[in-house]
Design an enzyme around this catalytic site. Sequence first.
Site, PDB file in Angstrom:
ATOM      1  N   CYS A   1       6.991 -15.864 -11.924  1.00  0.00           N
ATOM      2  CA  CYS A   1       5.649 -16.393 -11.411  1.00  0.00           C
ATOM      3  C   CYS A   1       5.397 -15.263 -10.240  1.00  0.00           C
ATOM      4  CB  CYS A   1       5.847 -17.708 -10.309  1.00  0.00           C
ATOM      5  SG  CYS A   1       6.898 -18.883 -11.355  1.00  0.00           S
TER       6      CYS A   1
ATOM      7  N   LYS B   1       4.014 -11.118 -18.228  1.00  0.00           N
ATOM      8  CA  LYS B   1       4.446  -9.885 -18.443  1.00  0.00           C
ATOM      9  C   LYS B   1       5.692  -9.660 -18.083  1.00  0.00           C
ATOM     10  CE  LYS B   1       2.321  -5.535 -18.533  1.00  0.00           C
ATOM     11  NZ  LYS B   1       2.621  -5.300 -19.974  1.00  0.00           N
TER      12      LYS B   1
ATOM     13  N   HIS C   1      15.657  -7.711 -50.185  1.00  0.00           N
ATOM     14  CA  HIS C   1      16.917  -8.635 -49.780  1.00  0.00           C
ATOM     15  C   HIS C   1      16.387  -9.907 -49.102  1.00  0.00           C
ATOM     16  CE1 HIS C   1      19.348  -5.408 -50.758  1.00  0.00           C
ATOM     17  NE2 HIS C   1      18.905  -4.665 -49.952  1.00  0.00           N
TER      18      HIS C   1
ATOM     19  N   ARG D   1       1.806 -12.422 -14.215  1.00  0.00           N
ATOM     20  CA  ARG D   1       3.279 -12.903 -14.140  1.00  0.00           C
ATOM     21  C   ARG D   1       3.332 -14.155 -14.765  1.00  0.00           C
ATOM     22  NH1 ARG D   1       5.850  -9.008 -10.817  1.00  0.00           N
ATOM     23  NH2 ARG D   1       7.626 -10.410 -10.588  1.00  0.00           N
TER      24      ARG D   1
ATOM     25  N   LYS E   1       3.582  -7.331 -31.547  1.00  0.00           N
ATOM     26  CA  LYS E   1       2.095  -7.311 -30.842  1.00  0.00           C
ATOM     27  C   LYS E   1       1.439  -8.271 -31.563  1.00  0.00           C
ATOM     28  CE  LYS E   1       2.464  -5.669 -28.261  1.00  0.00           C
ATOM     29  NZ  LYS E   1       3.415  -4.923 -27.798  1.00  0.00           N
TER      30      LYS E   1
ATOM     31  N   GLU F   1       2.485 -11.903 -30.416  1.00  0.00           N
ATOM     32  CA  GLU F   1       2.245 -12.161 -29.037  1.00  0.00           C
ATOM     33  C   GLU F   1       0.786 -12.397 -28.747  1.00  0.00           C
ATOM     34  OE1 GLU F   1       3.716  -8.195 -27.572  1.00  0.00           O
ATOM     35  OE2 GLU F   1       4.566  -9.312 -25.970  1.00  0.00           O
TER      36      GLU F   1
ATOM     37  N   ASN G   1       9.631 -17.791  -6.937  1.00  0.00           N
ATOM     38  CA  ASN G   1       9.826 -17.186  -8.449  1.00  0.00           C
ATOM     39  C   ASN G   1      11.318 -17.030  -8.521  1.00  0.00           C
ATOM     40  OD1 ASN G   1       9.651 -15.643 -10.835  1.00  0.00           O
ATOM     41  ND2 ASN G   1       9.489 -13.807  -9.418  1.00  0.00           N
ATOM     42  N   GLY G   2      11.494 -17.791  -9.913  1.00  0.00           N
ATOM     43  CA  GLY G   2      13.033 -17.709 -10.261  1.00  0.00           C
ATOM     44  C   GLY G   2      13.443 -18.933 -10.537  1.00  0.00           C
TER      45      GLY G   2
ATOM     46  N   TRP H   1       4.652 -19.941 -13.924  1.00  0.00           N
ATOM     47  CA  TRP H   1       5.122 -19.757 -15.371  1.00  0.00           C
ATOM     48  C   TRP H   1       6.179 -20.869 -15.478  1.00  0.00           C
ATOM     49  CZ3 TRP H   1       9.552 -18.710 -18.341  1.00  0.00           C
ATOM     50  CH2 TRP H   1       9.510 -18.582 -19.787  1.00  0.00           C
TER      51      TRP H   1
ATOM     52  N   GLU I   1       7.411  -3.211 -33.788  1.00  0.00           N
ATOM     53  CA  GLU I   1       6.341  -3.393 -32.656  1.00  0.00           C
ATOM     54  C   GLU I   1       5.056  -3.908 -33.149  1.00  0.00           C
ATOM     55  OE1 GLU I   1       6.518  -3.276 -29.739  1.00  0.00           O
ATOM     56  OE2 GLU I   1       4.477  -2.740 -28.846  1.00  0.00           O
TER      57      GLU I   1
END
Length: 588
Positions: A2, A583, A488, A27, A469, A472, A100-101, A74, A465
Amino acid sequence: MCGIIGCVAEEPVAALLLDGLVRVEYRGYDSAGMATISRGKLGVKKGVGRVKDIEEARKMSAMSGTVGMAHTRWATHGGVTNANAHPHASCKEQVAVIHNGIIENYIPLKKALIAKGHRFKSETDTEVISHIVEDEYKRTKNPLRATQAAVKKLKGQYAIVVMFQDRPDVMTGARKDAPLIVGVGKGKMFLASDVLAFIGHTDRTIFLDNYEVVQITKEEVKIIGPDGREVRRDPNQVAWELSDVTKSDYAHYTLKEINEQPKTIVAASVQDPYKVAEFARAIKRAKSLFITASGTSYHAGLLMKFRLSKEARIRADVVVAGELKEHTEFLGKGSVVVALSQSGETADVMEAVREAKKHGAKAYSIVNAAGSSLARESDVTLLLNCGPEVGVAATKSFTAQVVVANLVVDAVLGKKKPDRLEELSEAVADALKCDGQVQELVREYRDRPDFYFVARGYESPVAMEGALKLKELSYIHAEGMPASELKHGTLALIEKGTPVVFINPSGPNHAESLSNAEELSARGADVIGISDVRDQVYKHYIQIPKVSPKSTPIVEAIPLQLLAYRMSVAKRNDPDYPRNLAKSVTVK
Ligand code: G6P
């Protein structure tokens, strides 16, 4: 995860809190809230959604009071509701807390508080803190001592800020394994989870350490260490460039950050040669070498490993940060852990590094955020210097990580001649010209449910990557894998028109990869080639400039980032704030 900001000032604080709140919104952004104390009364306003969409947020800026706190959430414990949004006030609304946590022992604490007669209004773990502080404040009549006593009861991770209704002159805070930073201004003092929250007002900062408790007034900062003694620490000056966190003429931060890369890869290459040499020496001497990171940074770590083993013949294990604790058998005195992280605050990365250090290893890090926990707890840190990255999906930090990792590997190899960064910068600028072509691809494939990204050898992490992307930002299911793995399993999923992005630069793997592209095409896939050489097997072809093999991932990343960004926009998502993500992931 957060975002938190608190301020005690000579003037009303609501407007500057709201401004800071928007800056730390990356955040976490599922709900937000603010509290101030005005005429001896605590006032709280909250709402669900992004700050710009919250009805109450318009009223927040009009809140009066010279002390206040604000939070973007969050969600971890408790759904995304008004009641669960922070700040959380105690029963008698005398104390308010933002956090936050994660408080791991909140269930027994909550039960004990309820048994004592406390009434809870939310499902969050955070609310226990306000009730505990309320009790401790009743006992001690002292905000700092009450906060000290309260945090002793907490297990887990936290950065908290606390306000006391009858003490509008002070604000307290505490941290353990989550960032909390003091901003020392003129006639105003801040507590925040990120420098960005207050950089518009002051560049003088004090980074708090774990288990420290702090009290601020508009003029003073008092820090108490875990042993109960006062800690004297002078403010550090952070770069004012941080204040340039605007979108300029771009529609989104993500697009701006993608377009900054011709410059940021040059900035990343400016490193202290002695530090790079020390980093390289440690890698060469390591009894065992681990590279650890999460998300996009993990992909940069895979690239680093590839060069270390192939070119320097040094064995490194690359382990996802959250899993490193499962590999401690090979960690000990003489081991080296290289940690890569944009934020320097990712909880899994921090835990990995602390665990490694506990076993006697040395920690070397590649980090963007100077002053972050990782930068401070590492033995040597190289900074990415790519400026603040606001878009939740990492873009410019990835290419900067590749540049810095390459510098380290070059030093391991004893390479003296510096790279011609101007040429690479021009190549990145050239690669950015594919945006129009990417938009055509988006028009053709925006309704496809799946995308695949494949490559061979050194380029394989780039495929991973590209898939990350796209997931996300566009919420399209995507997988990235080495081309050799297709047969496979994944080939079974290929149908007529399935888009497969094929990263295949000229080089030793080129011909073999083309055979895989043929196999895909024969099964109906639309192969989208990303390469410096065209081939008839590609239904679509995006040309990337030819650069040195070690830098090829940098130019390959550009079309992949643009594809994810443009797809997100076409699907009317918000590319800067993708759903459910944050983020800086400061929870495990
Ligand atoms: C989050 C972000 C990703 C990032 C990852 C690691 O999941 O959304 O973009 O790659 O964390 O972050 P770090 O700051 O450690 O590089």
